[in-house]
Design a protein around this motif. Structure first.
Motif, PDB file in Angstrom:
ATOM      1  N   THR A   6       0.854  -1.184   0.000  1.00  0.00           N
ATOM      2  CA  THR A   6       0.000   0.000   0.000  1.00  0.00           C
ATOM      3  C   THR A   6       0.892   1.237   0.000  1.00  0.00           C
ATOM      4  O   THR A   6       1.983   1.232   0.573  1.00  0.00           O
ATOM      5  CB  THR A   6      -0.936   0.041   1.220  1.00  0.00           C
ATOM      6  N   ASP A   8       0.869   5.393   0.747  1.00  0.00           N
ATOM      7  CA  ASP A   8       0.201   6.563   1.297  1.00  0.00           C
ATOM      8  C   ASP A   8       0.257   7.656   0.232  1.00  0.00           C
ATOM      9  O   ASP A   8       1.335   8.062  -0.196  1.00  0.00           O
ATOM     10  CB  ASP A   8       0.906   7.020   2.574  1.00  0.00           C
ATOM     11  N   LYS A  10      -0.402  10.792   0.338  1.00  0.00           N
ATOM     12  CA  LYS A  10       0.135  12.086   0.757  1.00  0.00           C
ATOM     13  C   LYS A  10       1.653  12.058   0.874  1.00  0.00           C
ATOM     14  O   LYS A  10       2.338  12.928   0.370  1.00  0.00           O
ATOM     15  CB  LYS A  10      -0.485  12.519   2.080  1.00  0.00           C
ATOM     16  N   SER A  11       2.162  11.036   1.557  1.00  0.00           N
ATOM     17  CA  SER A  11       3.609  10.992   1.812  1.00  0.00           C
ATOM     18  C   SER A  11       4.380  10.204   0.762  1.00  0.00           C
ATOM     19  O   SER A  11       5.587  10.352   0.639  1.00  0.00           O
ATOM     20  CB  SER A  11       3.878  10.381   3.190  1.00  0.00           C
ATOM     21  N   SER A  14       5.531   3.679   1.137  1.00  0.00           N
ATOM     22  CA  SER A  14       4.886   2.388   0.885  1.00  0.00           C
ATOM     23  C   SER A  14       5.046   1.474   2.097  1.00  0.00           C
ATOM     24  O   SER A  14       5.980   1.628   2.885  1.00  0.00           O
ATOM     25  CB  SER A  14       5.477   1.721  -0.360  1.00  0.00           C
TER      26      SER A  14
END
Length: 112
Positions: A6, A8, A10-11, A14
């Motif tokens: 997965t 993120d 925004k950041s 992984s």
């Protein structure tokens, strides 16, 4: 074992996630591809039903908590989703807003 990666949004970070499962199927009766299909099938059900019930109908925020109320409300939500899907609706939330605004259209949709 199913490995998921997965990210993120925004950041950009992984993360690896691992899920383990058990089956009574033998190796000759279930290939890794078939087992992956079974796992994905579970998430298809989750996304089609429970996710819609929570995000569109806000089921997790329901104040109905006694006797048969919660079960009845869940049944009515599933019935509403089923009617909409059987009539070709793809976006349950959009259809819900449309029918909430027009009682006449809602009754016509269910045959009155």
């Amino acid at each position: 074992m199913v490995q998921r990666v997965t990210v993120d949004l925004k950041s950009g970070e992984s993360r690896d996630d691992y899920a383990f499962g058990l089956t009574s199927l033998t190796q000759d009766r279930a290939t890794p591809e078939q087992l992956l299909g079974i796992a994905r099938g579970h998430w298809e059900i989750e996304n089609c039903n429970r996710h819609v019930r929570d995000t569109t109908f806000h089921e997790d925020h329901s104040q109905v908590r006694t006797q048969n109320g919660p079960h009845m409300m869940a049944t009515l939500r599933v019935l509403a989703m089923s009617i909409l899907r059987l009539t070709g609706v793809k976006n349950i939330a959009k259809a819900g807003r449309h029918f909430a605004a027009s009682a006449r259209e809602t009754l016509r949709q269910i045959g009155f």
